[in-house]
Scaffold this motif. Structure first.
Motif, PDB file in Angstrom:
ATOM      1  N   GLY A  90       0.805  -1.208   0.000  1.00  0.00           N
ATOM      2  CA  GLY A  90       0.000   0.000   0.000  1.00  0.00           C
ATOM      3  C   GLY A  90       0.843   1.266   0.000  1.00  0.00           C
ATOM      4  N   TYR A  91       0.342   2.280   0.665  1.00  0.00           N
ATOM      5  CA  TYR A  91       0.969   3.604   0.608  1.00  0.00           C
ATOM      6  C   TYR A  91       0.848   4.293   1.966  1.00  0.00           C
ATOM      7  CZ  TYR A  91      -0.310   2.575  -4.233  1.00  0.00           C
ATOM      8  OH  TYR A  91      -0.500   1.957  -5.440  1.00  0.00           O
ATOM      9  N   ARG A  92       1.759   5.228   2.212  1.00  0.00           N
ATOM     10  CA  ARG A  92       1.639   6.127   3.360  1.00  0.00           C
ATOM     11  C   ARG A  92       1.656   7.556   2.823  1.00  0.00           C
ATOM     12  NH1 ARG A  92       4.748   5.122   8.845  1.00  0.00           N
ATOM     13  NH2 ARG A  92       2.864   3.822   9.070  1.00  0.00           N
ATOM     14  N   VAL A  93       0.595   8.276   3.102  1.00  0.00           N
ATOM     15  CA  VAL A  93       0.466   9.668   2.680  1.00  0.00           C
ATOM     16  C   VAL A  93       0.809  10.564   3.858  1.00  0.00           C
ATOM     17  CG1 VAL A  93      -1.116  11.457   1.869  1.00  0.00           C
ATOM     18  CG2 VAL A  93      -1.318   9.113   0.980  1.00  0.00           C
ATOM     19  N   HIS A  94       1.816  11.410   3.681  1.00  0.00           N
ATOM     20  CA  HIS A  94       2.153  12.441   4.659  1.00  0.00           C
ATOM     21  C   HIS A  94       1.632  13.767   4.099  1.00  0.00           C
ATOM     22  CE1 HIS A  94       5.138   9.767   6.704  1.00  0.00           C
ATOM     23  NE2 HIS A  94       5.291   9.293   5.474  1.00  0.00           N
ATOM     24  N   TYR A  95       0.788  14.426   4.852  1.00  0.00           N
ATOM     25  CA  TYR A  95       0.161  15.654   4.357  1.00  0.00           C
ATOM     26  C   TYR A  95       0.268  16.717   5.443  1.00  0.00           C
ATOM     27  CZ  TYR A  95      -3.124  17.951   1.087  1.00  0.00           C
ATOM     28  OH  TYR A  95      -3.719  18.764   0.150  1.00  0.00           O
ATOM     29  N   ALA A  96       1.069  17.717   5.189  1.00  0.00           N
ATOM     30  CA  ALA A  96       1.310  18.784   6.157  1.00  0.00           C
ATOM     31  C   ALA A  96       0.432  19.986   5.806  1.00  0.00           C
ATOM     32  CB  ALA A  96       2.780  19.181   6.162  1.00  0.00           C
ATOM     33  N   ILE A  97      -0.275  20.491   6.803  1.00  0.00           N
ATOM     34  CA  ILE A  97      -1.163  21.638   6.635  1.00  0.00           C
ATOM     35  C   ILE A  97      -0.674  22.763   7.540  1.00  0.00           C
ATOM     36  CG2 ILE A  97      -3.543  22.443   6.730  1.00  0.00           C
ATOM     37  CD1 ILE A  97      -3.048  20.106   4.768  1.00  0.00           C
ATOM     38  N   ALA A  98      -0.650  23.980   7.023  1.00  0.00           N
ATOM     39  CA  ALA A  98      -0.197  25.128   7.807  1.00  0.00           C
ATOM     40  C   ALA A  98      -0.925  25.182   9.152  1.00  0.00           C
ATOM     41  CB  ALA A  98      -0.430  26.419   7.028  1.00  0.00           C
ATOM     42  N   ASP A  99      -0.163  25.321  10.235  1.00  0.00           N
ATOM     43  CA  ASP A  99      -0.716  25.318  11.588  1.00  0.00           C
ATOM     44  C   ASP A  99      -1.108  26.740  11.984  1.00  0.00           C
ATOM     45  OD1 ASP A  99      -1.470  24.814  14.163  1.00  0.00           O
ATOM     46  OD2 ASP A  99       0.525  24.256  14.887  1.00  0.00           O
ATOM     47  N   VAL A 100      -2.184  27.225  11.427  1.00  0.00           N
ATOM     48  CA  VAL A 100      -2.593  28.611  11.625  1.00  0.00           C
ATOM     49  C   VAL A 100      -2.966  28.889  13.078  1.00  0.00           C
ATOM     50  CG1 VAL A 100      -4.293  30.356  10.951  1.00  0.00           C
ATOM     51  CG2 VAL A 100      -3.325  28.827   9.230  1.00  0.00           C
ATOM     52  N   ALA A 101      -3.552  27.909  13.769  1.00  0.00           N
ATOM     53  CA  ALA A 101      -3.983  28.135  15.150  1.00  0.00           C
ATOM     54  C   ALA A 101      -2.817  28.471  16.066  1.00  0.00           C
ATOM     55  CB  ALA A 101      -4.720  26.904  15.675  1.00  0.00           C
ATOM     56  N   SER A 102      -1.608  28.067  15.701  1.00  0.00           N
ATOM     57  CA  SER A 102      -0.449  28.396  16.523  1.00  0.00           C
ATOM     58  C   SER A 102      -0.047  29.861  16.393  1.00  0.00           C
ATOM     59  CB  SER A 102       0.742  27.494  16.140  1.00  0.00           C
ATOM     60  OG  SER A 102       0.513  26.162  16.560  1.00  0.00           O
ATOM     61  N   PHE A 103      -0.592  30.558  15.400  1.00  0.00           N
ATOM     62  CA  PHE A 103      -0.263  31.970  15.183  1.00  0.00           C
ATOM     63  C   PHE A 103      -1.405  32.914  15.597  1.00  0.00           C
ATOM     64  CE2 PHE A 103       2.400  29.639  12.259  1.00  0.00           C
ATOM     65  CZ  PHE A 103       3.609  30.307  12.294  1.00  0.00           C
ATOM     66  N   VAL A 104      -2.583  32.367  15.806  1.00  0.00           N
ATOM     67  CA  VAL A 104      -3.763  33.210  16.023  1.00  0.00           C
ATOM     68  C   VAL A 104      -4.265  33.038  17.460  1.00  0.00           C
ATOM     69  CG1 VAL A 104      -6.118  33.699  15.299  1.00  0.00           C
ATOM     70  CG2 VAL A 104      -4.396  33.066  13.596  1.00  0.00           C
ATOM     71  N   ARG A 105      -4.256  34.106  18.211  1.00  0.00           N
ATOM     72  CA  ARG A 105      -4.749  34.070  19.587  1.00  0.00           C
ATOM     73  C   ARG A 105      -6.269  34.167  19.574  1.00  0.00           C
ATOM     74  NH1 ARG A 105      -5.916  38.286  22.972  1.00  0.00           N
ATOM     75  NH2 ARG A 105      -4.884  39.748  21.553  1.00  0.00           N
ATOM     76  N   PRO A 106      -6.955  33.178  20.161  1.00  0.00           N
ATOM     77  CA  PRO A 106      -8.414  33.236  20.188  1.00  0.00           C
ATOM     78  C   PRO A 106      -8.918  34.527  20.829  1.00  0.00           C
ATOM     79  CG  PRO A 106      -7.657  31.066  20.873  1.00  0.00           C
ATOM     80  CD  PRO A 106      -6.431  31.938  20.780  1.00  0.00           C
ATOM     81  N   GLY A 107      -9.807  35.197  20.117  1.00  0.00           N
ATOM     82  CA  GLY A 107     -10.353  36.448  20.614  1.00  0.00           C
ATOM     83  C   GLY A 107      -9.491  37.656  20.344  1.00  0.00           C
TER      84      GLY A 107
END
Length: 491
Positions: A90-107
């Motif tokens: 089979g296969y292994r898919v590695h998919y990296a998505i920008a971690d926007v929550a680490s840059f944005v303070r809630p509120g």
């Protein structure tokens, strides 16, 4: 790929730029970011990178994985990076998505502005970002050659392309290259692409086959594009490269995996669409007949569109009508009381499966929330309170943002059509009637790719007609077609 152009004259470029600015103001698209948002973004981007993950998460070092990004040429807001390897049969898919929550303070200021915008808005001369460019095109973007914070999906597939195990966690990644669709397609066609890209094609094709089995609708349609052309602009229909479909399958796979995680946990937000009513399919059948497209009764719409070539004008016109089927798509909040067996509520009819948006957080607000739900569930911790507090309002926020984005796009296309067609008043065009309303018919020209109204109605759904361009009003972005004399019907 074959392209056909509608080209503005050089002197019309300034008229179009002024018109695009007026359209943005008319649609309420922000002209700039407030000072407090810019100041907060600058401070976040200037802090040591990558940022500390929120909620006490650990960040795995995945910089040894040779990720690449694949996007339209010139893109700098890079949400996704991919690398695929073989895993047994089979296969292994590695998919990296920008971690926007680490840059944005809630509120915080950035968060409040993102909720007000909802999405990134695209007009021909300007991109109005969801987040300040210092983040979306800088510190948070998965640019090549630098360490970046990411939400890392690992999806193991069997030999048929079906998921057997899914995991998601925060990680540190480093993209090796920023690739464009055209160059990846060329490398695959010439046999010069590396193994991961060859596997992208292999997995993409397997996933497309599974999509057919599910009854999913391939929404790969020819794009009506407005492109810069020196000091002016040109309007074109562009048939997508095959690699765009394969790459989209990785995003779909991740979105389906995310939806399954959230539905199983009873918390999150999914992209939903009820099955289109039978009348919509009948309308499309009559339109296909008018365009000369053979659609046997025993062939589904999903099967038909996969075999159409988007380059001929008649096929391009028909493929663009997929919006008739997709107009009821929206978002639904998942909770523990929801009925997972209600397909009309929690499934996406075009995907033919549960599905969620989690792969474009730089450009779409809802993705940040879905990713945080999945991260929490995978780590065995509670979903952050700011996520739970924000979920109920998201469907309406995203609906309004999507409506504004569609209105902006349509108004810009209308403007370009009017400016370019102004010099063609009196000419005749072939068209097909694609919809009937009480006071007018909606027609799709074979070429150029213009969809417009003919007042009065009564031409007949699915009929091929000959129209004359009667007038153009560039200030109102309107073109007026009338039936050509003596008899508009051509079939």
């Amino acid at each position: 790929m074959t392209r056909r152009w509608l080209r503005a004259q050089t002197r019309q470029g300034d008229v179009l730029r002024a018109g695009f600015a007026a359209v943005r103001e008319e649609q309420g698209v922000p002209a700039s970011f407030p000072d407090d948002v810019l100041a907060e973004a600058q401070a976040v981007a200037a802090a040591p990178q990558p940022p500390q993950p929120p909620e006490g998460d650990q960040r795995r070092d995945a910089t040894g994985i040779p990720f690449v990004t694949i996007d339209p040429a010139g893109s700098t807001d890079l949400d996704q990076a991919v690398w695929i390897e073989r895993r047994g049969s089979g296969y292994r898919v590695h998919y990296a998505i920008a971690d926007v929550a680490s840059f944005v303070r809630p509120g915080g200021a950035i968060d409040r502005e993102a909720h007000a915008r909802g999405v990134t808005f695209y007009s021909p001369d300007l991109r109005t970002s969801l987040h300040p460019p210092v983040l979306s095109e800088g510190a948070a973007s998965l640019l090549p050659g630098v360490d970046r914070a990411a939400v890392l999906w690992r999806i193991d597939l069997d030999s048929a392309g079906l998921p057997v195990e899914v995991d998601v966690e925060r990680a540190l990644v480093r993209s090796r290259a920023k690739l464009a669709y055209a160059e990846v397609q060329k490398g695959l066609d010439t046999g010069e692409a590396d193994e991961s890209l060859v596997l992208l094609r292999e997995v993409g094709r397997l996933r497309q086959g599974l999509e057919v089995e599910r009854g999913g609708i391939d929404v790969r349609v020819p794009d009506q594009e407005i492109e810069a052309d020196g000091p002016g602009f040109r309007l074109a229909m562009r048939a997508p490269h095959p690699v765009e479909g394969w790459n989209a399958q990785i995003s779909l796979l991740t979105g389906m995996s995310a939806a399954r995680i959230m539905l199983d946990a009873g918390v999150g937000i999914v992209r939903t669409m009820p099955p289109p009513p039978p009348d919509d399919y009948e309308r499309l059948r009559r339109t296909a007949e008018g365009l000369g497209i053979d659609w046997p009764r025993d062939v589904s719409y999903a099967e038909l569109v996969r075999h159409l070539d988007p380059r001929p004008p008649a096929h391009a016109a028909f493929l663009n009508l997929v919006t008739i089927l997709l107009r009821s798509a929206g978002y639904t909040v998942v909770d523990r009381e929801a009925d997972d067996d209600a397909p009309d509520v929690l499934r996406h009819a075009a995907v033919a499966a549960p599905y969620a948006h989690v792969t474009a957080p730089l450009r779409r607000l809802v993705d940040r929330y879905g990713a945080e739900c999945c991260l929490a569930v995978a780590a065995g911790r509670e979903v952050p309170q700011w996520v739970l507090d924000g979920l109920p309002a998201l469907p309406d926020e995203m609906r309004l943002a999507d409506q504004r984005a569609r209105a902006l796009d349509r108004a810009c296309v209308d403007l370009v059509e009017a400016v370019i067609l102004e010099q063609h008043v009196g000419e005749e065009y072939q068209a097909v009637v694609v919809d009937e309303r009480r006071e007018y018919d909606v027609v799709q020209l074979h070429w150029p790719a213009v969809r417009t109204h003919v007042a009065g109605g009564g031409l007949g759904l699915g009929r091929r007609v000959r129209l004359r361009l009667a007038s153009v009003d560039t200030s109102r972005r309107q073109v007026r077609f009338v039936p050509a004399e003596p008899d508009a019907a051509t079939g």
